[in-house]
Scaffold this motif. Sequence first.
Motif, PDB file in Angstrom:
ATOM      1  N   ASP A  64      57.738 -10.902  13.271  1.00 35.58           N
ATOM      2  CA  ASP A  64      58.624 -11.598  14.231  1.00 35.58           C
ATOM      3  C   ASP A  64      58.187 -11.287  15.652  1.00 35.58           C
ATOM      4  N   CYS A  65      58.358 -12.296  16.517  1.00 37.83           N
ATOM      5  CA  CYS A  65      58.009 -12.116  17.941  1.00 37.83           C
ATOM      6  C   CYS A  65      58.921 -11.046  18.537  1.00 37.83           C
ATOM      7  N   GLU A  66      58.462 -10.350  19.551  1.00 30.99           N
ATOM      8  CA  GLU A  66      59.203  -9.247  20.144  1.00 30.99           C
ATOM      9  C   GLU A  66      60.180  -9.758  21.209  1.00 30.99           C
ATOM     10  N   PRO A  67      61.331  -9.058  21.423  1.00 32.43           N
ATOM     11  CA  PRO A  67      62.251  -9.425  22.516  1.00 32.43           C
ATOM     12  C   PRO A  67      61.541  -9.391  23.877  1.00 32.43           C
ATOM     13  N   GLY A  68      61.896 -10.370  24.727  1.00 36.84           N
ATOM     14  CA  GLY A  68      61.251 -10.445  26.035  1.00 36.84           C
ATOM     15  C   GLY A  68      59.892 -11.099  25.968  1.00 36.84           C
ATOM     16  N   THR A 108      61.947  -8.662  35.593  1.00 44.51           N
ATOM     17  CA  THR A 108      60.507  -8.442  35.678  1.00 44.51           C
ATOM     18  C   THR A 108      59.817  -9.099  34.491  1.00 44.51           C
ATOM     19  N   THR A 109      58.509  -9.068  34.451  1.00 39.81           N
ATOM     20  CA  THR A 109      57.745  -9.678  33.360  1.00 39.81           C
ATOM     21  C   THR A 109      58.102  -9.008  32.038  1.00 39.81           C
ATOM     22  N   GLY A 110      58.443  -9.821  31.032  1.00 42.08           N
ATOM     23  CA  GLY A 110      58.796  -9.310  29.706  1.00 42.08           C
ATOM     24  C   GLY A 110      60.193  -8.732  29.640  1.00 42.08           C
ATOM     25  N   ALA A 111      61.083  -9.111  30.588  1.00 43.21           N
ATOM     26  CA  ALA A 111      62.434  -8.540  30.591  1.00 43.21           C
ATOM     27  C   ALA A 111      63.218  -9.036  29.386  1.00 43.21           C
TER      28      ALA A 111
END
Length: 560
Positions: A64-68, A108-111
């Motif tokens: 599964d894809c990660e949060p953020g 921020t990036t990936g928040a």
Amino acid sequence: GSDSSAACESCPAGTASATQGAKNSDKCAPCRPGTVAATAGLSECASCGGGTYQNDTGATNCRDCEPGHFCAEGASAALPCEAGSYSNRTDLESAGDCQVCPQGHACTTGAVVPIACLPGSFSLGLGNAECEPCKAGTYQSDAGAADCVPCGLGSFCPVGASLELPATCEPGTYANMTDGDGLPDCFDCPAGSSCPGGAAPPRQCAAGSYAATERLSECASCSGGTYQDDTGGKGCRACVPGSYCKPGAASPLPCEAGSYSSRTDLEDASQCTLAEKGYFATTGSTKPTPCSPGTFAATEGLSECDSCEPGSSGAGGAFCSKCGAGTYAANPGQGECIPCPHPLSSRIGGVTCSICKTGYYLQDVSALPVVIFESPTEHCKPCPPNADCSSPNTTLEALGFPRGYWRASNQTTELHKCVASEHCSGSGSAANAEHSHRRLDYGDVGSDALTGAGCDAGHTGPLCEWCVSDEQYFSRAERGCADCPTAGRFGILAGVVVALAVTGLLLYRALARAEAWDRFRARLDIVESQVGFQPKFKIVVSFYQVVATLGPVYGVRLHE
């Protein structure tokens, strides 16, 4: 063949081979990152679906894809949401699936979740990657704020302040906002600004005010007759012509319509000068404008000139003049009156020409003015001989003629000279229409006051040769009416007539006995039978009757 087929082995899970007839497992290649082989014996690896990824080789399933983050189809790694966006989900397929960072927060990036701005900072609008510190002169005591609050008068707020700090700068000076220790240096307030003291920064003077020097705690209002339309003014400008400037004016106000001014020091509308009579002034005028031809200004303070009414004209001034007789103005706003076409004239103040000028008369008084104007020569005719058309607007009915002349009615232009009567009064007679018959009854009028049309008192009829009174007859010898003879004169006349009749009778009887008379009578009968005296005698009598009535009835007189 069947024995060799049974000897083939499947490539293990996590690998795949498209080669036929392979001798060993070396031909089974591990799946590359982003692909998987969930079971054995596959000819090719399958790509990971959107929202999943696989960063290892030879994998049998996708992660599964990660949060953020978001994972496109066949992803070998999870890509972070861009700065200014966030997501806590694990199934995003693209960057557009990330949520926009809300106001008052930073992402921020990936928040995974938005971070609220700390006190002393703010985030205005959506999609911010970081919070900004409050500028000098502002503060914010709450977290997650979208803006900062201006620092109060007498307080100090350095950059990123979360509280108002007391400052010690005196009025006319201001604190250095870059100093964050709470005890800033104080500087003189610059010209064009005011400084109330404390920690307040310099404030530019508003429009309509000024600060001529440094170190002022407040700006002064522009005096009357001046203005300042910019902020931060160090002085005020003189008012402009055609305007006035009230105290504290940010811009000149134009003089109201109907007034003007060329001065530059007016401070109220009442100081503007009213436009004089014959002039007008529009809003903001520096001088009055004279009325153009065809217009006028009868009073002071007009914003525009009125048009001259039809029947009048003006060269431009305080009034319009009525058109003189013989001229006209059909339209409003005419600069001059137009002469009437020949042979027409007009009354004073005429809007058209519908009367005949001197020397002419109007033939039909029922004709409309517009018809007369369109065809003047068809309605205005030259004055007949011996008639009087010396005044304008002479009509056929009012045609003047001198004493000694008579006309049968007011509908004819033929004038007859009175030969036998000297009582033709001309057009100056005060004739009564009720007494214009051929003959008047004696009982309905009073003595010698009776008149006929165009006749002196006591006379009437054609050529004034009839007498009003039954006790008078017209005498050609006296050229007027004379009293009828008395009874004595009638007796003498009757005696003469009787004597003549008796003499004639005696003479007739004497001749009847003579032989000569018989012969004369016989010859007379022969002539009468051949010629016919009786019809001819009747013709002569009828002719005499006609001739006798021409004058009294029709006003026609035969040559004598």
